[in-house]
Design a protein around this motif. Structure first.
Motif, PDB file in Angstrom:
ATOM      1  N   TRP A 121      -5.778  10.654  -2.434  1.00 34.63           N
ATOM      2  CA  TRP A 121      -5.876   9.295  -1.908  1.00 34.63           C
ATOM      3  C   TRP A 121      -4.494   8.682  -1.700  1.00 34.63           C
ATOM      4  CZ3 TRP A 121      -3.520   5.381  -4.420  1.00 34.63           C
ATOM      5  CH2 TRP A 121      -3.299   5.491  -5.789  1.00 34.63           C
ATOM      6  N   ALA A 122      -3.498   9.162  -2.438  1.00 34.56           N
ATOM      7  CA  ALA A 122      -2.149   8.613  -2.308  1.00 34.56           C
ATOM      8  C   ALA A 122      -1.559   8.948  -0.938  1.00 34.56           C
ATOM      9  CB  ALA A 122      -1.249   9.150  -3.417  1.00 34.56           C
ATOM     10  N   ARG A 123      -1.661  10.212  -0.533  1.00 36.06           N
ATOM     11  CA  ARG A 123      -1.110  10.567   0.779  1.00 36.06           C
ATOM     12  C   ARG A 123      -1.953   9.991   1.907  1.00 36.06           C
ATOM     13  NH1 ARG A 123      -2.000  17.175   1.018  1.00 36.06           N
ATOM     14  NH2 ARG A 123      -4.283  17.185   0.842  1.00 36.06           N
ATOM     15  N   ARG A 124      -3.263   9.824   1.670  1.00 36.09           N
ATOM     16  CA  ARG A 124      -4.096   9.172   2.683  1.00 36.09           C
ATOM     17  C   ARG A 124      -3.728   7.701   2.830  1.00 36.09           C
ATOM     18  NH1 ARG A 124      -9.716  11.910   0.550  1.00 36.09           N
ATOM     19  NH2 ARG A 124      -9.410  13.978   1.509  1.00 36.09           N
ATOM     20  N   THR A 125      -3.345   7.088   1.722  1.00 33.12           N
ATOM     21  CA  THR A 125      -2.906   5.691   1.777  1.00 33.12           C
ATOM     22  C   THR A 125      -1.633   5.566   2.600  1.00 33.12           C
ATOM     23  OG1 THR A 125      -3.883   5.228  -0.392  1.00 33.12           O
ATOM     24  CG2 THR A 125      -2.188   3.711   0.391  1.00 33.12           C
ATOM     25  N   ILE A 126      -0.701   6.497   2.407  1.00 34.82           N
ATOM     26  CA  ILE A 126       0.530   6.494   3.204  1.00 34.82           C
ATOM     27  C   ILE A 126       0.201   6.677   4.680  1.00 34.82           C
ATOM     28  CG2 ILE A 126       2.741   7.635   3.602  1.00 34.82           C
ATOM     29  CD1 ILE A 126       2.652   6.174   0.988  1.00 34.82           C
ATOM     30  N   MET A 127      -0.728   7.578   4.971  1.00 33.76           N
ATOM     31  CA  MET A 127      -1.124   7.809   6.357  1.00 33.76           C
ATOM     32  C   MET A 127      -1.722   6.542   6.971  1.00 33.76           C
ATOM     33  SD  MET A 127      -3.966  10.463   7.899  1.00 33.76           S
ATOM     34  CE  MET A 127      -3.125  11.914   7.262  1.00 33.76           C
ATOM     35  N   ALA A 128      -2.623   5.889   6.235  1.00 33.73           N
ATOM     36  CA  ALA A 128      -3.257   4.672   6.738  1.00 33.73           C
ATOM     37  C   ALA A 128      -2.224   3.571   6.971  1.00 33.73           C
ATOM     38  CB  ALA A 128      -4.327   4.200   5.761  1.00 33.73           C
ATOM     39  N   ALA A 129      -1.290   3.426   6.038  1.00 32.97           N
ATOM     40  CA  ALA A 129      -0.252   2.400   6.180  1.00 32.97           C
ATOM     41  C   ALA A 129       0.605   2.661   7.413  1.00 32.97           C
ATOM     42  CB  ALA A 129       0.621   2.364   4.927  1.00 32.97           C
ATOM     43  N   SER A 130       0.933   3.917   7.660  1.00 32.96           N
ATOM     44  CA  SER A 130       1.752   4.265   8.822  1.00 32.96           C
ATOM     45  C   SER A 130       1.008   3.988  10.124  1.00 32.96           C
ATOM     46  CB  SER A 130       2.155   5.742   8.765  1.00 32.96           C
ATOM     47  OG  SER A 130       2.922   6.013   7.615  1.00 32.96           O
ATOM     48  N   VAL A 131      -0.280   4.316  10.149  1.00 30.52           N
ATOM     49  CA  VAL A 131      -1.082   4.084  11.360  1.00 30.52           C
ATOM     50  C   VAL A 131      -1.206   2.591  11.649  1.00 30.52           C
ATOM     51  CG1 VAL A 131      -3.395   4.287  12.349  1.00 30.52           C
ATOM     52  CG2 VAL A 131      -2.369   6.240  11.185  1.00 30.52           C
ATOM     53  N   VAL A 132      -1.477   1.797  10.612  1.00 34.04           N
ATOM     54  CA  VAL A 132      -1.590   0.346  10.802  1.00 34.04           C
ATOM     55  C   VAL A 132      -0.259  -0.238  11.275  1.00 34.04           C
ATOM     56  CG1 VAL A 132      -2.015  -1.854   9.639  1.00 34.04           C
ATOM     57  CG2 VAL A 132      -3.450   0.119   9.127  1.00 34.04           C
ATOM     58  N   ALA A 133       0.844   0.272  10.739  1.00 31.54           N
ATOM     59  CA  ALA A 133       2.163  -0.205  11.160  1.00 31.54           C
ATOM     60  C   ALA A 133       2.411   0.104  12.638  1.00 31.54           C
ATOM     61  CB  ALA A 133       3.248   0.433  10.297  1.00 31.54           C
ATOM     62  N   LEU A 134       1.996   1.286  13.076  1.00 31.43           N
ATOM     63  CA  LEU A 134       2.150   1.642  14.486  1.00 31.43           C
ATOM     64  C   LEU A 134       1.292   0.748  15.373  1.00 31.43           C
ATOM     65  CD1 LEU A 134       2.183   5.557  14.331  1.00 31.43           C
ATOM     66  CD2 LEU A 134       4.098   4.053  14.880  1.00 31.43           C
TER      67      LEU A 134
ATOM     68  N   ALA B  86       0.839  -1.205   0.000  1.00 29.85           N
ATOM     69  CA  ALA B  86       0.000   0.000   0.000  1.00 29.85           C
ATOM     70  C   ALA B  86       0.872   1.252   0.000  1.00 29.85           C
ATOM     71  CB  ALA B  86      -0.926  -0.007   1.216  1.00 29.85           C
ATOM     72  N   GLY B  87       1.956   1.203   0.782  1.00 27.87           N
ATOM     73  CA  GLY B  87       2.857   2.349   0.824  1.00 27.87           C
ATOM     74  C   GLY B  87       3.556   2.594  -0.499  1.00 27.87           C
ATOM     75  N   VAL B  88       3.930   1.515  -1.185  1.00 24.31           N
ATOM     76  CA  VAL B  88       4.586   1.661  -2.492  1.00 24.31           C
ATOM     77  C   VAL B  88       3.632   2.310  -3.498  1.00 24.31           C
ATOM     78  CG1 VAL B  88       5.502   0.404  -4.470  1.00 24.31           C
ATOM     79  CG2 VAL B  88       6.222  -0.222  -2.165  1.00 24.31           C
ATOM     80  N   VAL B  89       2.395   1.797  -3.546  1.00 26.93           N
ATOM     81  CA  VAL B  89       1.414   2.352  -4.486  1.00 26.93           C
ATOM     82  C   VAL B  89       1.130   3.815  -4.157  1.00 26.93           C
ATOM     83  CG1 VAL B  89      -0.971   2.201  -5.293  1.00 26.93           C
ATOM     84  CG2 VAL B  89       0.360   0.115  -4.941  1.00 26.93           C
ATOM     85  N   GLY B  90       0.893   4.083  -2.868  1.00 30.40           N
ATOM     86  CA  GLY B  90       0.634   5.467  -2.474  1.00 30.40           C
ATOM     87  C   GLY B  90       1.812   6.374  -2.764  1.00 30.40           C
ATOM     88  N   GLY B  91       3.016   5.891  -2.484  1.00 30.31           N
ATOM     89  CA  GLY B  91       4.208   6.700  -2.711  1.00 30.31           C
ATOM     90  C   GLY B  91       4.417   7.038  -4.171  1.00 30.31           C
ATOM     91  N   ILE B  92       4.163   6.073  -5.049  1.00 34.51           N
ATOM     92  CA  ILE B  92       4.344   6.317  -6.485  1.00 34.51           C
ATOM     93  C   ILE B  92       3.381   7.397  -6.983  1.00 34.51           C
ATOM     94  CG2 ILE B  92       4.037   5.280  -8.763  1.00 34.51           C
ATOM     95  CD1 ILE B  92       5.139   2.676  -7.590  1.00 34.51           C
ATOM     96  N   PHE B  93       2.141   7.357  -6.500  1.00 38.45           N
ATOM     97  CA  PHE B  93       1.136   8.306  -6.990  1.00 38.45           C
ATOM     98  C   PHE B  93       1.165   9.645  -6.258  1.00 38.45           C
ATOM     99  CE2 PHE B  93      -0.527   4.422  -8.807  1.00 38.45           C
ATOM    100  CZ  PHE B  93      -0.993   4.852 -10.045  1.00 38.45           C
ATOM    101  N   LEU B  94       2.073   9.789  -5.279  1.00 40.33           N
ATOM    102  CA  LEU B  94       2.237  11.112  -4.669  1.00 40.33           C
ATOM    103  C   LEU B  94       2.675  12.128  -5.713  1.00 40.33           C
ATOM    104  CD1 LEU B  94       4.071  10.346  -1.277  1.00 40.33           C
ATOM    105  CD2 LEU B  94       1.690  11.041  -1.592  1.00 40.33           C
ATOM    106  N   ARG B  95       3.418  11.673  -6.702  1.00 41.55           N
ATOM    107  CA  ARG B  95       3.911  12.582  -7.746  1.00 41.55           C
ATOM    108  C   ARG B  95       2.781  13.203  -8.548  1.00 41.55           C
ATOM    109  NH1 ARG B  95       7.498   9.109 -11.404  1.00 41.55           N
ATOM    110  NH2 ARG B  95       5.636   7.809 -11.211  1.00 41.55           N
ATOM    111  N   GLN B  96       1.620  12.526  -8.561  1.00 39.97           N
ATOM    112  CA  GLN B  96       0.484  13.042  -9.321  1.00 39.97           C
ATOM    113  C   GLN B  96      -0.361  14.019  -8.508  1.00 39.97           C
ATOM    114  OE1 GLN B  96       0.547  12.164 -12.461  1.00 39.97           O
ATOM    115  NE2 GLN B  96       2.243  10.760 -12.035  1.00 39.97           N
ATOM    116  N   GLY B  97      -0.012  14.189  -7.229  1.00 36.91           N
ATOM    117  CA  GLY B  97      -0.779  15.107  -6.390  1.00 36.91           C
ATOM    118  C   GLY B  97      -2.150  14.577  -6.017  1.00 36.91           C
ATOM    119  N   LEU B  98      -2.306  13.262  -5.982  1.00 34.72           N
ATOM    120  CA  LEU B  98      -3.599  12.656  -5.678  1.00 34.72           C
ATOM    121  C   LEU B  98      -3.788  12.540  -4.165  1.00 34.72           C
ATOM    122  CD1 LEU B  98      -3.555   9.836  -8.383  1.00 34.72           C
ATOM    123  CD2 LEU B  98      -4.628  12.091  -8.509  1.00 34.72           C
TER     124      LEU B  98
END
Length: 224
Positions: A165-178, A151-163
């Motif tokens: 949902w991409a940064r929200r995906t990174i946030m969700a992945a970080s929270v689940v990891a914690l 999820a982090g890889v997909v979100g990270g790749i699409f951060l370049r597009q300014g989407l």
């Protein structure tokens, strides 16, 4: 009567307002990605890849790890049985009610609550059910670890597009990891650093030039 004054804002609200970027009017020119977005992408993807590799490596070597741990566990268990037999005459229900705990022992069991440990020892025997439970838990945890990474890889790749949902995906992945680290004690130095990288990448997309980039992309999408 005097009108009540404006309510005072907390320092946290003032700080949040100061950090929140304000998008200028869309001039129709191509939106250039700032360096911040590239840094955020690298951090997020790099951290996520560590999660994928960590989870995958454990799953690949799980059987051999369990076999090795089982041998060590059985050795300690056998030593504990010998201890109990030597000092109190047996384990489980075989421990007599008149047994006296030793003041000092040498082995896997400690002198404190020695009799209780010997009485409960049969419940700690290495059974196929216990091994299956441990294996299942390890599989679930490491599959979740890999999903966090993917999820982090997909979100990270699409951060370049300014989407968004991409940064929200990174946030969700970080929270689940914690949560995984707190609830199941799934924490290693590599995973902690990897999660920190993802969090930094996410934050860079909310403040400063990174946040402004996302706002401008959102503005442009609304027009089209």
């Amino acid at each position: 009567m005097t009108s009540p004054g404006a309510p005072k804002r907390s320092w946290l609200s003032s700080f949040a307002s100061a950090m929140a970027p304000v998008a200028p009017e869309d001039d129709g020119q191509p939106i250039t990605r700032p360096v911040t977005i590239w840094v955020a992408t690298v951090f997020a993807v790099l951290g996520a890849v560590v999660f994928v590799l960590q989870g995958g490596a454990v799953l690949i070597t799980l059987n051999s790890q369990l076999a090795s741990e089982s041998v060590l566990y059985q050795e300690q268990y056998d030593k504990a049985v010998v201890q109990c037999t030597t000092y109190v005459g047996g384990v489980g229900t075989a421990v007599p009610s008149t047994a006296v705990a030793p003041t000092s022992v040498s082995g896997p069991l400690t002198a404190e609550s020695f009799i209780e440990q010997c009485q409960a020892l049969p419940e700690r025997a290495l059974t196929p059910e216990l091994l299956s439970s441990v294996r299942t838990q390890a599989i679930v945890i490491n599959v979740v670890t890999m999903i966090i990474g993917l999820a982090g890889v997909v979100g990270g790749i699409f951060l370049r597009q300014g989407l968004k949902w991409a940064r929200r995906t990174i946030m969700a992945a970080s929270v689940v990891a914690l949560l995984l680290a707190l609830l199941f004690n799934v924490a290693s130095l590599f995973l902690l650093v990897a999660n920190l990288l993802m969090i930094i990448g996410m934050v860079l997309c909310y403040v400063g030039k990174g946040g402004l980039f996302f706002l401008r992309v959102a503005q442009r999408r609304q027009k089209h």
